[in-house]
Each structure stands twice: as structure tokens, then as C-alpha cells.
Design an enzyme around this catalytic site. Structure first.
Site, PDB file in Angstrom:
ATOM      1  N   ASP A 231      36.688  85.201  13.497  1.00 43.88           N
ATOM      2  CA  ASP A 231      36.839  84.257  14.602  1.00 43.88           C
ATOM      3  C   ASP A 231      38.311  83.875  14.755  1.00 43.88           C
ATOM      4  O   ASP A 231      38.873  83.195  13.905  1.00 43.88           O
ATOM      5  CB  ASP A 231      35.991  83.019  14.323  1.00 43.88           C
ATOM      6  CG  ASP A 231      35.944  82.056  15.492  1.00 43.88           C
ATOM      7  OD1 ASP A 231      36.620  82.328  16.517  1.00 43.88           O
ATOM      8  OD2 ASP A 231      35.255  81.027  15.385  1.00 43.88           O
ATOM      9  N   LEU A 232      38.922  84.310  15.860  1.00 48.39           N
ATOM     10  CA  LEU A 232      40.338  84.003  16.079  1.00 48.39           C
ATOM     11  C   LEU A 232      40.576  82.509  16.280  1.00 48.39           C
ATOM     12  O   LEU A 232      41.713  82.045  16.157  1.00 48.39           O
ATOM     13  CB  LEU A 232      40.882  84.780  17.283  1.00 48.39           C
ATOM     14  CG  LEU A 232      40.847  86.307  17.221  1.00 48.39           C
ATOM     15  CD1 LEU A 232      41.809  86.906  18.249  1.00 48.39           C
ATOM     16  CD2 LEU A 232      41.176  86.834  15.835  1.00 48.39           C
TER      17      LEU A 232
ATOM     18  N   THR B 141      41.131  84.445  27.378  1.00 54.80           N
ATOM     19  CA  THR B 141      41.584  84.992  28.660  1.00 54.80           C
ATOM     20  C   THR B 141      41.195  84.139  29.864  1.00 54.80           C
ATOM     21  O   THR B 141      41.449  84.538  30.996  1.00 54.80           O
ATOM     22  CB  THR B 141      41.029  86.415  28.868  1.00 54.80           C
ATOM     23  OG1 THR B 141      39.600  86.370  28.803  1.00 54.80           O
ATOM     24  CG2 THR B 141      41.564  87.365  27.803  1.00 54.80           C
TER      25      THR B 141
ATOM     26  N   THR C  64      50.043  90.600  28.364  1.00 55.12           N
ATOM     27  CA  THR C  64      49.761  90.382  29.773  1.00 55.12           C
ATOM     28  C   THR C  64      51.002  90.262  30.638  1.00 55.12           C
ATOM     29  O   THR C  64      52.079  89.878  30.147  1.00 55.12           O
ATOM     30  CB  THR C  64      48.923  89.084  29.927  1.00 55.12           C
ATOM     31  OG1 THR C  64      48.755  88.756  31.307  1.00 55.12           O
ATOM     32  CG2 THR C  64      49.624  87.906  29.256  1.00 55.12           C
ATOM     33  N   ASP C  65      50.840  90.558  31.921  1.00 49.56           N
ATOM     34  CA  ASP C  65      51.888  90.330  32.916  1.00 49.56           C
ATOM     35  C   ASP C  65      52.196  88.835  33.075  1.00 49.56           C
ATOM     36  O   ASP C  65      53.251  88.472  33.599  1.00 49.56           O
ATOM     37  CB  ASP C  65      51.457  90.896  34.278  1.00 49.56           C
ATOM     38  CG  ASP C  65      50.127  90.320  34.743  1.00 49.56           C
ATOM     39  OD1 ASP C  65      49.099  90.623  34.122  1.00 49.56           O
ATOM     40  OD2 ASP C  65      50.108  89.563  35.736  1.00 49.56           O
TER      41      ASP C  65
ATOM     42  N   TYR D 134      48.222  79.893  29.495  1.00 46.04           N
ATOM     43  CA  TYR D 134      47.783  81.218  29.064  1.00 46.04           C
ATOM     44  C   TYR D 134      48.982  82.128  28.818  1.00 46.04           C
ATOM     45  O   TYR D 134      49.082  82.763  27.759  1.00 46.04           O
ATOM     46  CB  TYR D 134      46.855  81.829  30.119  1.00 46.04           C
ATOM     47  CG  TYR D 134      46.545  83.292  29.888  1.00 46.04           C
ATOM     48  CD1 TYR D 134      45.756  83.693  28.814  1.00 46.04           C
ATOM     49  CD2 TYR D 134      47.038  84.275  30.740  1.00 46.04           C
ATOM     50  CE1 TYR D 134      45.471  85.034  28.595  1.00 46.04           C
ATOM     51  CE2 TYR D 134      46.761  85.621  30.526  1.00 46.04           C
ATOM     52  CZ  TYR D 134      45.979  85.993  29.453  1.00 46.04           C
ATOM     53  OH  TYR D 134      45.708  87.318  29.231  1.00 46.04           O
TER      54      TYR D 134
END
Length: 293
Positions: A39-40, A65, A104-105, A128
Site C-alpha cells: 500500500d503506497l 491520479t 506526468t505532463d 497532483y
């Protein structure tokens, strides 16, 4: 391929993890661990079981996300996206193995008029984006053998994503308004998995390039509106009901988290260093839809 290769995939049910499980199945022994086992959100519990598993490679396909939700739960977003990847990097370093991690971008502010390269300075405009950038930084400082793969606008026929949402809404509503001033490249999870498999093959055969940060997204560009148009065209071809699409600016669709207006990623370095290239976003979408049940 090396049948004794032990690949630990972190994340079980996400769209990238599902694609990886399918694509990497013949490359060795896959050890897939979801949040029930690794579990992160509990980073302190990660290192010991990973070291005990003795994998030859760690692929982290898990992340927080939910971009808008992250604005209201920044601590959880940073725990999962920043602290936990640092622990994964520690485990990889201790085992002397590589770590592949997806970013991610959203680490960029979207103000550049051209596609972003790996040399551009990140400037995230959302929780995020900041949490993902912090995860990148943690990995870079801890383990040398790493691939941080920044991708964009990920979709598949599983999970929650723009493709599935549009397919549903286009058939439910007579009219649909979609943002037209955010530009990027929709990237199929299958493309990410295929590219990852090629990278692993290059590493295994000693043909790999330098470790580090790379951009991995489909070729070409479109807007969310253009992506929705392509999805609508596929519905029309199947003689399914389809809404009339209306383009709108981002200002007409406010969200808790700010999105980059330019999400285009220049993927030249990945091809130059590793010989891995991606398909055009339209052809990848067609391939994805062709396999949809």
C-alpha cells in the site's frame, strides 16, 4: 526472453498495470502487488516485503491520479506520489536493481508554446503535479538505475478515463460541451506497456541507453475536444447514438485543479537513447477500440 526474470509490478487494477500484466506476461515471472499487499499510502510498510521478494526489476504502476481530489487531500497525494516512490527507490538501490516509474505532463505549467523536452524546467500548477514532481526528485536522488517515464492523457478500455466517460456521455446526452484549448496527445495504456516491454528488452540484451527521465506519449497532438470527436466518430461508425459536440474554453469548465494548456511532450530522446518510438495517437486509439468488447 529471460524466463527467470522476476518483475515486481506495483499496482494491480489500474489501467497501466492491467496493460503491463498482459504485455509482460511472457517476459519472466510477474509478481503483481496491489494496495492490499503493498500500500503506497503506508510507505513505511513497503521496503521489507519488497526486499524479501528479491525481484530483478520494480515497475511502479500505482499512483494517486485523481487530479481534482488531490487539491483537497494533498497529504495523501504526496504520500502516495512522492514519499512512497522514494521508498521504492531505496528498496531498488538496496537490491541493486532498476526501477521504472511513470510520471506526468502535469509537472509542467503548460505555458510553453512548443512541446516540452526533458530539459525544460518543471513548474507544476496543481497538487497532483507537485506531488508527482516530488516523486521524480526522490527517485533521482536515491537510485541511479531508474527510468522515469512522463506520459500524458492516459486511457484504456478499463478503469476510469476520458475514453470511457465520453463513450457513455456521448450516448446518453443530446449535446456535450468539451474543452478545446488544452492540447496534448492521448496515450493508450497499451502503448505505454508496449514501450515499457521494449525498454526491458533493451536492458536485458545490453542495448539500453542512459538511465534517467524520458517522455513517453503518443505522436501527434489534439485537444480534449478533438479526442472526443474521434471517439464520437467511432460510435457513429457503429451506428450508435451520439451527442452533438460543442467546443468550449477551459474558462467555461472550471475545475478544482488547474490543467496545463499545453501538455505536448517531445519524445525524441527516448527514441535516440533507447530506440523506442510510439504510434500516432489516432492509430493507437483505433487499435484500442478494435480490441474493445
Amino acid at each position: 526472453m529471460n524466463a527467470s526474470l522476476r518483475i515486481l509490478i506495483i499496482g494491480e487494477n489500474g489501467q497501466v498495470s492491467r496493460a503491463l500484466q498482459s504485455r509482460l506476461a511472457g517476459m519472466g515471472e510477474l509478481i503483481v502487488r496491489g494496495s492490499g499487499q503493498l500500500d503506497l499510502a503506508r510507505p513505511d510498510s513497503l521496503r521489507s516485503p519488497i526486499v524479501a521478494l528479491k525481484p530483478d526489476l520494480i515497475v511502479n504502476a500505482a499512483a494517486h491520479t485523481a487530479v481534482d481530489l488531490a487539491e483537497t487531500e494533498p497529504e495523501r497525494a504526496f504520500t502516495i506520489n512522492a514519499t512512497a516512490p522514494g521508498i521504492l527507490a531505496q528498496a531498488a538501490s538496496e537490491l541493486g536493481i532498476p526501477l521504472i516509474h511513470y510520471s506526468t505532463d502535469y509537472v509542467f505549467d503548460g505555458l510553453k508554446p512548443a512541446p516540452y523536452t526533458e530539459d525544460d524546467t518543471p513548474n507544476p500548477v496543481s497538487v497532483y503535479g507537485r506531488s508527482k514532481l516530488a516523486g521524480e526528485d526522490a527517485i533521482r536522488h536515491i537510485v541511479g538505475q531508474h527510468l522515469i517515464l512522463r506520459t500524458s492523457w492516459v486511457y484504456s478500455v478499463e478503469g476510469r478515463n476520458f475514453l470511457l466517460t465520453m463513450q457513455r456521455l456521448l450516448q446518453e446526452k443530446p449535446q456535450l460541451r468539451v474543452v478545446a484549448d488544452q492540447i496534448g496527445a492521448p496515450t493508450w495504456a497499451g502503448t505505454i506497456a508496449d514501450s515499457t516491454a521494449q525498454l526491458i528488452e533493451r536492458w536485458q540484451t545490453g542495448q539500453h541507453g542512459a538511465w534517467g527521465t524520458y517522455h513517453l506519449a503518443a505522436r501527434g497532438e489534439t485537444s480534449w475536444f478533438g479526442f472526443a470527436q474521434a471517439i464520437a466518430e467511432s460510435l457513429v461508425e457503429q451506428h450508435k447514438p451520439c451527442a452533438v459536440l460543442e467546443p468550449i474554453p477551459s474558462s467555461a469548465y472550471p475545475t478544482p485543479a488547474q490543467r496545463p494548456l499545453n501538455s505536448r511532450l517531445d519524445c525524441t530522446r527516448l527514441y535516440r537513447e533507447w530506440g523506442v518510438s510510439q504510434p500516432d495517437w489516432r492509430s493507437a486509439l483505433q487499435q484500442c477500440l478494435a480490441g474493445q468488447v
